[in-house]
Design a protein around this motif. Structure first.
Motif, PDB file in Angstrom:
ATOM      1  N   HIS A  92       0.845  -1.203   0.000  1.00  0.00           N
ATOM      2  CA  HIS A  92       0.000   0.000   0.000  1.00  0.00           C
ATOM      3  C   HIS A  92       0.874   1.244   0.000  1.00  0.00           C
ATOM      4  CE1 HIS A  92      -4.024   1.890   1.401  1.00  0.00           C
ATOM      5  NE2 HIS A  92      -3.238   2.860   0.937  1.00  0.00           N
ATOM      6  N   HIS A  94       1.464   5.254  -2.187  1.00  0.00           N
ATOM      7  CA  HIS A  94       0.980   6.262  -3.136  1.00  0.00           C
ATOM      8  C   HIS A  94       2.198   7.005  -3.662  1.00  0.00           C
ATOM      9  CE1 HIS A  94      -3.159   5.576  -1.882  1.00  0.00           C
ATOM     10  NE2 HIS A  94      -2.693   5.524  -0.653  1.00  0.00           N
ATOM     11  N   LYS A 218      -8.905  -0.280  -6.572  1.00  0.00           N
ATOM     12  CA  LYS A 218      -8.976   0.216  -5.195  1.00  0.00           C
ATOM     13  C   LYS A 218     -10.291   0.949  -5.015  1.00  0.00           C
ATOM     14  CE  LYS A 218      -7.682   2.663  -1.351  1.00  0.00           C
ATOM     15  NZ  LYS A 218      -6.640   3.656  -1.405  1.00  0.00           N
ATOM     16  N   HIS A 279      -6.086  -0.618   6.154  1.00  0.00           N
ATOM     17  CA  HIS A 279      -6.213   0.106   7.438  1.00  0.00           C
ATOM     18  C   HIS A 279      -7.034  -0.706   8.459  1.00  0.00           C
ATOM     19  CE1 HIS A 279      -4.933   3.179   4.694  1.00  0.00           C
ATOM     20  NE2 HIS A 279      -6.132   3.346   4.162  1.00  0.00           N
ATOM     21  N   ASP A 352       0.950   2.589   3.450  1.00  0.00           N
ATOM     22  CA  ASP A 352       0.288   3.834   3.021  1.00  0.00           C
ATOM     23  C   ASP A 352       1.307   4.963   2.854  1.00  0.00           C
ATOM     24  OD1 ASP A 352      -1.874   5.246   2.092  1.00  0.00           O
ATOM     25  OD2 ASP A 352      -2.891   5.439   4.018  1.00  0.00           O
TER      26      ASP A 352
HETATM   27 ZN   LIG Z   1      -3.758   4.833   0.990  1.00  0.00          ZN
END
Ligand SMILES: [Zn+2]
Length: 437
Positions: A92, A94, A218, A279, A352
């Motif tokens: 995960h 970005h 996603k 999460h 993340d």
């Molecule tokens: Zn994310």
């Protein structure tokens, strides 16, 4: 191993290696011999000591006991005091952004080209931190799809990217691209921009991702911490919409990842058939039970929880609407992870990153171990487990003859001190040594 048309600024180490490789290439094809004091292969619980791993033409061609002497053109990597592992996976990230105090205003100041160039820098940092494969779960301007293509064509260095492209949200939901804008600037984005409000929209949005060149899907099944919206955990998809996304995704060979904080949204996502919950902050016992029944993976992103909680201590760092969400979600994720691990939920490593800074991905290992996961299991959650999930296990995710030479070296013994993974000294991918001890 040939000096490639790299767009990144080459470090002195990389330049030196390229020159060596060029010299060797002009004489005879050279193999890389890695002398590893310890070897963790990503699958076995046993650690081997004093091994030579030979990489030739990008693949592992031999694994031998002892330190094999190099041939005249061979390159030796001295990792006698360290541990060799498979290249890490972060499930995960970005790569198109990195959160800062300026993030809100940057939405209006950055052009597509700025975002694209930033993503090249972030990809480089990610690779040098030992991550040879990432799953990117939501970008802007489809830059991670272009980046994926550029990396696999060896135009720029970076990890292998499994890209979602634009994340799919509902109106006003987490990842509605106009969320938080003044009403006069908003429009009504639809499936093309990743916003759906019906079963038909959901199908169309998945088909648009196929057209865009995405590898995976996603969805944002609940509210999120960093969006300019009040609720960070309310359900934002109906179960029927989730199911329509998943069923359509199957037609195109996509897996589906669901961002989800609140228990109701998590359960709808699991029942709707998603492959992973991201999460999972307020996951309750029933949700954990459902995940086990459905075989759904959990990607905890403890790093993001820790980071938002830390930043929220500064009353001026986040927009006012974000701060209370950061203060509640942050500390909760690690507790949920500890409980989910004990309950036997399947777990994959994911950070993340892009919330926290690129290149610090390996800090997640420490957070996982602190919450009760044994180091060897955390390592598997970042190597062989995600490789299998992504159907890449025939190529990577473990150290075995015939697999790609996607390898990472850390100092000392990560089973004794997991933070060794934060100090990667050796990175190899595509027959190129990007970092050498
Ligand atoms: Zn994310």
């Amino acid at each position: 191993m040939i000096a490639r048309r790299r767009a990144s600024a080459a470090t002195r180490v990389r330049l030196a290696i390229s020159v060596l490789a060029l010299t060797a290439a002009s004489a005879a094809p050279a193999a890389t011999l890695i002398h590893a004091g310890r070897l963790i292969d990503g699958i076995s619980d046993a650690v081997k000591t004093n091994q030579t791993v030979v990489v030739d033409g990008g693949k592992i061609t031999a694994i031998e006991s002892g330190f094999r002497a190099p041939g005249p053109n061979d390159r030796v990597v001295d990792l006698k005091n360290g541990t060799l592992l498979p290249g890490f996976f972060d499930m995960h990230v970005h790569l198109s952004s990195e959160y800062s105090k300026n993030s809100e205003i940057e939405e209006y100041k950055l052009n597509e080209a700025d975002v694209a160039i930033n993503s090249v820098v972030y990809a480089d940092r990610t690779l040098l931190a030992g991550f040879t494969t990432v799953r990117d779960l939501g970008d802007e301007f489809l830059v991670t799809i272009a980046l994926r293509n550029a990396i696999s064509a060896h135009k720029v260095p970076g990890p292998r990217i499994v890209a979602a492209g634009k994340a799919i949200a509902t109106t006003g939901g987490h990842a509605d691209p106009t969320n938080g804008w003044a009403h006069r600037f908003q429009h009504d984005p639809g499936p093309d921009e990743g916003v759906v409000n019906s079963v038909d929209d959901a199908r169309k949005a998945v088909r648009q991702r196929y057209k865009d060149g995405s590898d995976t899907i996603k969805i944002t099944a609940t509210g999120g911490v960093l969006s300019i919206a009040k609720n960070g955990s309310n359900p934002q998809f109906t179960e029927e919409e989730v199911r329509a996304v998943v069923q359509t995704a199957r037609d195109y060979g996509f897996k589906v990842a669901a961002h989800a904080h609140g228990a109701e949204g998590i359960k709808r996502a699991i029942r709707g058939g998603v492959d992973s919950i991201e999460h999972g902050t307020f996951m309750d016992d029933e949700a954990m039970k459902l995940m086990k029944e459905h075989g759904t993976f959990y990607v905890p992103t403890l790093s993001a929880g820790e980071w938002v909680f830390h930043q929220a201590q500064d009353p001026n760092f986040f927009p006012a609407i974000v701060r209370p969400k950061a203060l509640t979600v942050g500390p909760q994720i690690q507790q949920t992870f500890a409980k989910a691990y004990k309950a036997g939920v399947k777990i994959m490593f994911g950070t993340d990153t892009g919330v926290s800074a690129h290149g610090q991905n390996a800090h997640e290992f420490k957070l996982m171990v602190d919450a009760g996961m044994p180091p060897m299991e955390a390592i598997k959650a970042a190597t062989s487990v995600p490789a299998k999930f992504l159907d890449l296990d025939d190529r990577t995710g473990s150290i075995a003859v015939g697999k790609l030479g996607e390898l990472v070296g850390v100092p000392g013994d990560p089973l004794k001190d997991i933070t060794a993974t934060e100090h990667v000294v050796f990175v190899m991918k595509d027959d190129t040594v990007y970092k050498a001890p």
